[in-house]
Design a protein around this motif. Structure first.
Motif, PDB file in Angstrom:
ATOM      1  N   ASP A   6      15.599 -12.380  18.824  1.00 38.95           N
ATOM      2  CA  ASP A   6      15.257 -10.842  17.882  1.00 38.95           C
ATOM      3  C   ASP A   6      15.254 -11.082  16.486  1.00 38.95           C
ATOM      4  N   HIS A   7      16.091 -12.083  15.993  1.00 36.57           N
ATOM      5  CA  HIS A   7      15.860 -12.276  14.078  1.00 36.57           C
ATOM      6  C   HIS A   7      14.219 -13.493  14.405  1.00 36.57           C
ATOM      7  N   SER A   8      13.718 -13.548  15.139  1.00 35.38           N
ATOM      8  CA  SER A   8      12.714 -13.710  14.553  1.00 35.38           C
ATOM      9  C   SER A   8      11.535 -12.707  14.789  1.00 35.38           C
ATOM     10  N   HIS A   9      11.475 -11.977  15.507  1.00 34.33           N
ATOM     11  CA  HIS A   9      11.103 -10.686  16.250  1.00 34.33           C
ATOM     12  C   HIS A   9      11.098 -10.067  14.862  1.00 34.33           C
ATOM     13  N   GLN A  10      12.484  -9.348  14.301  1.00 31.86           N
ATOM     14  CA  GLN A  10      12.495  -8.996  13.318  1.00 31.86           C
ATOM     15  C   GLN A  10      11.541  -9.151  12.009  1.00 31.86           C
ATOM     16  N   ARG A  11      11.189 -10.556  11.470  1.00 34.76           N
ATOM     17  CA  ARG A  11      10.810 -11.463  10.513  1.00 34.76           C
ATOM     18  C   ARG A  11       9.318 -10.909  11.105  1.00 34.76           C
ATOM     19  N   GLU A  12       9.225 -11.253  11.894  1.00 35.83           N
ATOM     20  CA  GLU A  12       7.439 -11.081  12.680  1.00 35.83           C
ATOM     21  C   GLU A  12       6.832  -9.939  12.010  1.00 35.83           C
ATOM     22  N   PHE A  13       7.211  -8.897  11.872  1.00 33.26           N
ATOM     23  CA  PHE A  13       6.552  -7.879  11.897  1.00 33.26           C
ATOM     24  C   PHE A  13       7.288  -7.596  10.504  1.00 33.26           C
ATOM     25  N   ASN A  14       7.632  -8.326   9.469  1.00 31.19           N
ATOM     26  CA  ASN A  14       7.553  -7.998   8.004  1.00 31.19           C
ATOM     27  C   ASN A  14       6.470  -7.829   7.339  1.00 31.19           C
ATOM     28  N   LEU A  15       6.335  -6.552   6.504  1.00 31.41           N
ATOM     29  CA  LEU A  15       5.668  -6.171   5.789  1.00 31.41           C
ATOM     30  C   LEU A  15       5.850  -6.781   4.276  1.00 31.41           C
ATOM     31  N   GLU A  16       5.529  -7.683   4.292  1.00 31.26           N
ATOM     32  CA  GLU A  16       5.898  -8.618   2.531  1.00 31.26           C
ATOM     33  C   GLU A  16       4.555  -7.930   1.515  1.00 31.26           C
ATOM     34  N   ASP A  17       5.142  -8.216   0.141  1.00 29.57           N
ATOM     35  CA  ASP A  17       4.518  -7.562  -1.531  1.00 29.57           C
ATOM     36  C   ASP A  17       3.062  -6.990  -1.212  1.00 29.57           C
ATOM     37  N   ARG A  18       2.847  -8.519  -0.617  1.00 28.80           N
ATOM     38  CA  ARG A  18       0.871  -8.539  -0.466  1.00 28.80           C
ATOM     39  C   ARG A  18       0.300  -7.967  -0.096  1.00 28.80           C
ATOM     40  N   GLU A  19       0.889  -8.130   1.548  1.00 26.49           N
ATOM     41  CA  GLU A  19       0.222  -6.557   2.057  1.00 26.49           C
ATOM     42  C   GLU A  19       0.653  -5.389   2.374  1.00 26.49           C
ATOM     43  N   PHE A  20       1.531  -5.367   1.476  1.00 28.19           N
ATOM     44  CA  PHE A  20       1.805  -3.525   1.384  1.00 28.19           C
ATOM     45  C   PHE A  20       1.164  -3.299   0.154  1.00 28.19           C
ATOM     46  N   ASP A  58       1.432 -10.566  13.118  1.00 27.39           N
ATOM     47  CA  ASP A  58       2.007 -10.532  11.256  1.00 27.39           C
ATOM     48  C   ASP A  58       0.897  -9.806  10.942  1.00 27.39           C
ATOM     49  N   PHE A  59       0.887  -8.717  10.207  1.00 28.44           N
ATOM     50  CA  PHE A  59       0.229  -8.143   9.488  1.00 28.44           C
ATOM     51  C   PHE A  59      -0.475  -8.705   8.184  1.00 28.44           C
ATOM     52  N   ALA A  60      -0.062  -9.748   7.636  1.00 33.16           N
ATOM     53  CA  ALA A  60      -1.629 -10.542   7.164  1.00 33.16           C
ATOM     54  C   ALA A  60      -2.085 -10.153   7.823  1.00 33.16           C
ATOM     55  N   ALA A  61      -2.743 -10.873   9.677  1.00 34.20           N
ATOM     56  CA  ALA A  61      -3.858 -11.009  10.418  1.00 34.20           C
ATOM     57  C   ALA A  61      -4.674  -9.432  10.159  1.00 34.20           C
ATOM     58  N   TYR A  62      -3.412  -8.188  10.000  1.00 33.54           N
ATOM     59  CA  TYR A  62      -4.116  -6.837   9.680  1.00 33.54           C
ATOM     60  C   TYR A  62      -4.441  -6.235   9.022  1.00 33.54           C
ATOM     61  N   CYS A  63      -4.449  -7.196   7.929  1.00 34.74           N
ATOM     62  CA  CYS A  63      -4.641  -6.329   6.826  1.00 34.74           C
ATOM     63  C   CYS A  63      -6.575  -7.698   6.148  1.00 34.74           C
ATOM     64  N   ALA A  64      -6.120  -8.797   7.024  1.00 35.37           N
ATOM     65  CA  ALA A  64      -7.977  -9.349   7.352  1.00 35.37           C
ATOM     66  C   ALA A  64      -8.668  -8.817   8.496  1.00 35.37           C
ATOM     67  N   LEU A  65      -7.728  -7.899   9.883  1.00 33.77           N
ATOM     68  CA  LEU A  65      -9.014  -7.266  10.418  1.00 33.77           C
ATOM     69  C   LEU A  65      -9.471  -6.180   9.129  1.00 33.77           C
ATOM     70  N   LEU A  66      -8.731  -5.114   8.734  1.00 35.06           N
ATOM     71  CA  LEU A  66      -8.994  -4.028   7.711  1.00 35.06           C
ATOM     72  C   LEU A  66      -9.903  -3.982   6.728  1.00 35.06           C
ATOM     73  N   ASP A  67      -9.768  -5.820   6.632  1.00 36.61           N
ATOM     74  CA  ASP A  67     -10.609  -6.478   5.029  1.00 36.61           C
ATOM     75  C   ASP A  67     -11.926  -7.099   5.907  1.00 36.61           C
ATOM     76  N   SER A  68     -12.143  -6.683   6.585  1.00 35.88           N
ATOM     77  CA  SER A  68     -13.738  -7.207   7.336  1.00 35.88           C
ATOM     78  C   SER A  68     -14.279  -6.587   8.111  1.00 35.88           C
ATOM     79  N   PRO A  69     -15.619  -6.929   8.006  1.00 35.38           N
ATOM     80  CA  PRO A  69     -17.338  -5.793   8.453  1.00 35.38           C
ATOM     81  C   PRO A  69     -16.555  -5.813   9.898  1.00 35.38           C
ATOM     82  N   ALA A  70     -15.156  -5.705  10.856  1.00 35.91           N
ATOM     83  CA  ALA A  70     -15.475  -5.873  11.743  1.00 35.91           C
ATOM     84  C   ALA A  70     -14.071  -4.620  11.811  1.00 35.91           C
ATOM     85  N   ALA A  71     -13.694  -4.174  11.097  1.00 33.34           N
ATOM     86  CA  ALA A  71     -12.308  -2.868  10.489  1.00 33.34           C
ATOM     87  C   ALA A  71     -12.913  -1.369  11.521  1.00 33.34           C
TER      88      ALA A  71
END
Length: 284
Positions: A6-20, A58-71
C-alpha cells in the motif's frame, strides 16, 4: 507485506513539484484554467484514473506524454478530468426571471414578425442550464415556429456535452424544475422510472458544441444574452478581463451577460452596467 504494498502504491502516484508545475503551466496555456497550490491533491486524485488507464506508473510519464507530439486526444481527457461540473436546473432562479422579463418579453412586444434571438450558454456542463433557458424561451415565444430562436451550448468537456445532447437526467435532477415547466417539458422514459428526458421541443432549440473559451471563437453573429456562470472563477484576472471584453464584442448593445453568484464585473470592464444581481447589460 500488504502494508508495504500500500505504501509503495501511494508513492507511485505522488504528484511531485516538477510535474505539478508542468500541469499548471500546460492547463493555463491550453485552456486558461489557473490552478493554485491548494488544488494539487484534487489534480492528483482526478488524474490517477487516467494514469491507470494508460498503464503508467507515475506522473512523470504522463507529463512526458502531454509534452510530446503524441499528446493528441489526451489533452481532452485531461481537461475532462480536471474541470468541475456542478450544475442543476434553474440554478440561481432570478436569472431566468430576468431573462424572461428583461430580454424575451420585450423582444416579443417589439418584434411582431418572426424575430431572431440567440442565447449562448458558455460552460454549459451537462446541459441543465441551456435546457432551463429553453423552457423559459419556449414558454414565452409561443408558438415557437414564429421565432428564429436558438441556444448555443458550449463546454470544453466532451463527456458533459454528450449528456446534454442526449437530454436524459435523473428524476432527482428534474425535481429542481418548477412544476409548470416539468409537466410540459419533461418526459418519463419507458421502463426506467429513475430517469427522464427533455422534450423534443427543447432539444430542437439547443446546439451543443465543444469550445475552449481560451481559443478562437467561430461564431459570427451577435447574441442577445450570454450565460457564463461559475466559469471565470477558474481564470486569473487578466484572462477574466480579456474574456469579458470578448463577451462584450459578441453581445448586441443592450444584450445581457449573466455571471455566477461569486463573480463580478465591478472594476473589470467599463462596457457593461449592472442590470440586476450578477446580471450586466452591454452599454458600448
Amino acid at each position: 507485506m500488504n502494508a508495504r504494498h500500500d505504501h509503495s502504491h501511494q508513492r507511485e502516484f505522488n504528484l511531485e513539484d516538477r510535474e505539478f508545475r508542468f500541469l499548471v503551466s500546460f492547463l493555463s496555456r491550453e485552456t486558461g484554467i489557473v490552478l493554485s497550490e491548494h488544488k494539487r491533491q484534487m489534480v492528483c486524485g482526478r488524474l490517477v484514473k487516467r494514469l491507470r488507464s494508460l498503464g503508467m506508473r507515475d506522473f512523470a510519464a504522463y507529463c512526458a506524454l502531454l509534452d510530446s507530439p503524441a499528446a493528441g486526444a489526451e489533452v481532452e481527457h485531461l481537461v475532462n478530468a480536471i474541470t468541475t461540473n456542478i450544475t442543476n436546473f434553474f440554478r440561481e432562479p432570478h436569472h431566468f426571471d430576468h431573462l424572461r422579463h428583461q430580454v424575451l418579453e420585450p423582444r416579443l412586444s417589439q418584434s411582431p414578425k418572426k424575430p431572431r434571438i440567440r442565447i449562448w450558454s458558455a460552460g454549459c456542463s451537462s446541459g441543465q442550464e441551456p435546457y432551463s433557458i429553453a423552457m423559459v424561451m419556449a414558454e414565452v415565444l409561443k408558438p415557437s415556429e414564429a421565432w428564429d430562436a436558438l441556444i448555443l451550448a458550449t463546454d470544453i468537456d466532451t463527456n458533459m456535452l454528450k449528456r446534454g445532447a442526449d437530454g436524459i437526467y435523473s428524476a432527482e435532477d428534474a425535481a429542481h424544475i418548477p412544476e409548470n415547466y416539468r409537466k410540459r417539458f419533461v418526459r418519463r422514459l419507458h421502463n426506467d422510472s429513475d430517469h427522464v428526458q427533455m422534450a423534443d421541443e427543447l432539444r430542437r432549440l439547443i446546439r451543443f458544441k465543444r469550445l475552449n473559451l481560451h481559443e478562437k471563437w467561430p461564431m459570427k453573429g451577435k447574441f442577445d444574452a450570454i450565460f457564463c456562470r461559475n466559469v471565470a472563477i477558474y481564470f486569473d484576472k487578466p484572462t477574466q478581463r480579456a474574456l469579458f471584453n470578448r463577451y462584450a464584442d459578441m453581445l448586441h448593445v443592450g444584450g445581457m451577460l449573466y455571471l455566477g453568484h461569486a463573480e463580478s464585473l465591478i472594476g473589470m470592464n467599463d462596457r457593461f452596467e449592472a442590470s440586476d444581481k450578477t446580471v450586466y447589460r452591454r452599454i458600448r
